[in-house]
Enzyme design. Structure first.
Site, PDB file in Angstrom:
ATOM      1  N   LYS A   1      -3.417  -9.759 -12.283  1.00  0.00           N
ATOM      2  CA  LYS A   1      -4.215  -8.599 -11.929  1.00  0.00           C
ATOM      3  C   LYS A   1      -5.686  -9.324 -12.027  1.00  0.00           C
ATOM      4  O   LYS A   1      -6.089  -9.910 -12.989  1.00  0.00           O
ATOM      5  CB  LYS A   1      -4.030  -7.600 -12.707  1.00  0.00           C
ATOM      6  CG  LYS A   1      -2.834  -6.610 -12.802  1.00  0.00           C
ATOM      7  CD  LYS A   1      -2.875  -5.632 -13.663  1.00  0.00           C
ATOM      8  CE  LYS A   1      -1.839  -4.641 -13.499  1.00  0.00           C
ATOM      9  NZ  LYS A   1      -1.567  -3.896 -12.475  1.00  0.00           N
TER      10      LYS A   1
ATOM     11  N   ARG B   1       9.467  -1.010 -12.531  1.00  0.00           N
ATOM     12  CA  ARG B   1      10.581  -0.796 -12.293  1.00  0.00           C
ATOM     13  C   ARG B   1      11.801  -1.499 -12.632  1.00  0.00           C
ATOM     14  O   ARG B   1      12.759  -1.186 -12.592  1.00  0.00           O
ATOM     15  CB  ARG B   1      10.737  -0.836 -10.539  1.00  0.00           C
ATOM     16  CG  ARG B   1      10.522  -1.901  -9.879  1.00  0.00           C
ATOM     17  CD  ARG B   1       9.940  -1.873  -8.446  1.00  0.00           C
ATOM     18  NE  ARG B   1       8.473  -1.207  -8.434  1.00  0.00           N
ATOM     19  CZ  ARG B   1       7.784  -1.015  -7.685  1.00  0.00           C
ATOM     20  NH1 ARG B   1       8.262  -1.087  -6.337  1.00  0.00           N
ATOM     21  NH2 ARG B   1       6.444  -0.558  -7.569  1.00  0.00           N
TER      22      ARG B   1
END
Length: 461
Positions: free
Chosen positions: A240, A314
């Site tokens: 990120k 997820r």
């Protein structure tokens, strides 16, 4: 400082709640000296206004709190709490003016206003206290206050002090508090017990990945809560940028909210069998990081192509959901700070959720208003299933194109719940960007009170 009500004493001052424009009507029956004092003030009943009314000795004998108009109140979750900074540090008793259907919500907001994150510096607000109004379930509201404190404290704690080990300790503290059983699978044992994606995501971190499995209750319907416990998310090898990494201490917000909800369920003694599953990891960068284009085999046997290591939540949830599904409980609920797409869709204030059955969505939505915990149902849009099927593997963890990111993530997770018809997933933010009445800047609970209110309908409690 516990978020609790004050003892009912003779020293508690009467507090009159007055809508915008209602001041003069309230003054009609007031003594002349009170009329003179209030009339000379700027108090009109506007949102956030407060006025102490002196007695004959000069000490306050009562207070007024502005409640604004219906349109103004619609813009705040806890309108009465806006007046608290002007009420000093006295103890109050609601004397008049607060509508009966708003008493529970507004007193909950008053309790929440007492929260301060004080682990590193005392930030406890020095505000007024409230005697529990008649007719409310004060014990239940104090339980909600304790659950909210737990959630906020966990989310606000930085990753230096809230890694997988600390998250495990927090779960063990709850288990000890309520006599729940707990089992934790850590490190290489995750592979031995077939949790390969939890291991893959967390193996690069200094603290080993783990699956926390807590159970409580011996009778009633079976409820399983699954919370994302990514204690910090660098993005992995798809690193990120700094601007996106700044709030990643809150990427374990799903687990915090699940623990807060579990606290409330256990403290209230609901007649159900509760299971809490938290995959606790850090998504870090090292020579052992999982990579883009890797293909992972999940606990359920489905293969997953990794097209972005920053879509790791997820993955860990998938293994935990597969375990939850194997037991076929009556209801599975998952909570995660999962996608930025959810924030684009509904912003930070609403908790978007997905439900496999209309009755689940209707019960949660109906409970959200009285709980002051707003939610919004999102669709499992079947035509988007093709977007999570890459061809080389069963599933794609990060479909290209950028469209419908929250929906495709929810569809991905649903693939791991095949034996349990009743399933709902919350894609939450769990962060208040600026302080507002009842919610200080930082972590906050998003979804648990709506879920708690819906459980009697959903599970026949």
């Amino acid at each position: 400082m516990p978020l609790t009500f004050a003892a009912d004493t003779d020293d508690a001052l009467p507090l009159h709640v007055i809508e915008e424009g209602g001041r003069d009507a309230w003054l009609e029956d007031a003594p002349d000296r009170v009329k003179a004092w209030v009339s000379a003030s700027a108090f009109t009943g506007g949102i956030g206004q407060a006025l102490l009314v002196p007695g004959e000795t000069g000490a306050p004998e009562a207070a007024l709190a502005g409640y604004g108009t219906a349109a103004q109140r619609a813009r705040l979750r806890f309108p009465l709490a806006a007046a608290l900074p002007g009420l000093g540090t006295q103890t109050y008793r609601i004397a008049s003016g607060l509508p009966a259907d708003a008493v529970e919500r507004e007193t909950l907001g008053w309790l929440f206003s007492g929260y301060g994150f004080s682990r590193y510096r005392d930030q406890t607000p020095k505000g007024p206290s409230l005697v529990a109004p008649e007719g409310i379930d004060a014990e239940r509201l104090e339980v909600l206050g304790a659950a909210e404190t737990l959630i906020r404290d966990l989310v606000n704690t930085p990753a230096s002090d809230m890694g997988p080990e600390a998250l495990e300790r927090a779960a063990r503290e709850q288990a000890d508090l309520f006599g729940a059983s707990i089992e934790v699978t850590t490190g290489a044992a995750l592979l031995e017990k077939n949790f390969p994606m939890i291991h893959a995501v967390g193996r690069a971190a200094a603290q080993e990945p783990r699956l926390i499995d807590m159970s409580w209750g011996s009778e009633g319907p079976r409820l399983t809560l699954v919370g994302k416990g990514v204690c910090f998310d660098t993005g992995g090898l798809n690193l990120k940028p700094g601007s996106s990494m700044g709030l990643m201490k809150k990427d374990m917000g799903g687990s915090a909210n699940v623990l807060g909800l579990a606290h409330a369920i256990m403290a209230l003694g609901l007649k159900l069998r509760l299971r809490v599953l938290i995959p606790a990891v850090e998504n870090s960068v090292s020579a052992d990081s999982f990579r883009p284009q890797d293909i992972l085999t999940s606990r359920k046997g489905l293969t997953v192509e990794i097209n972005n290591t920053d879509a790791e939540g997820r993955l860990v949830l998938a293994d935990a959901l597969a375990l939850a599904d194997e037991a076929k409980p009556d209801l599975i609920l998952s909570m995660a700070t999962l996608t930025g797409a959810a924030r684009v869709a509904v912003g930070p204030d609403l908790a978007p959720f997905y439900a496999t059955e209309d009755r689940i969505a209707e019960a949660i939505t109906a409970a959200s208003g009285p709980a002051a915990d707003p939610v919004w149902r999102m669709p499992y849009h079947e035509p988007y299933e093709a977007m999570i099927e890459p061809g080389i593997a069963d599933l794609d963890n990060a479909p290209s194109g950028g469209f419908a990111g929250s929906i495709t993530a929810a569809l991905f997770l649903r693939r791991f719940v095949t034996e349990t018809p009743a399933y709902a997933h919350f894609d939450i933010f769990s962060w208040q960007q600026t302080s507002v009445p009842g919610r200080s800047k930082g972590g906050f609970g998003q979804g648990p009170r709506a879920i708690l209110g819906a459980l009697p309908d959903l599970l026949g409690l």
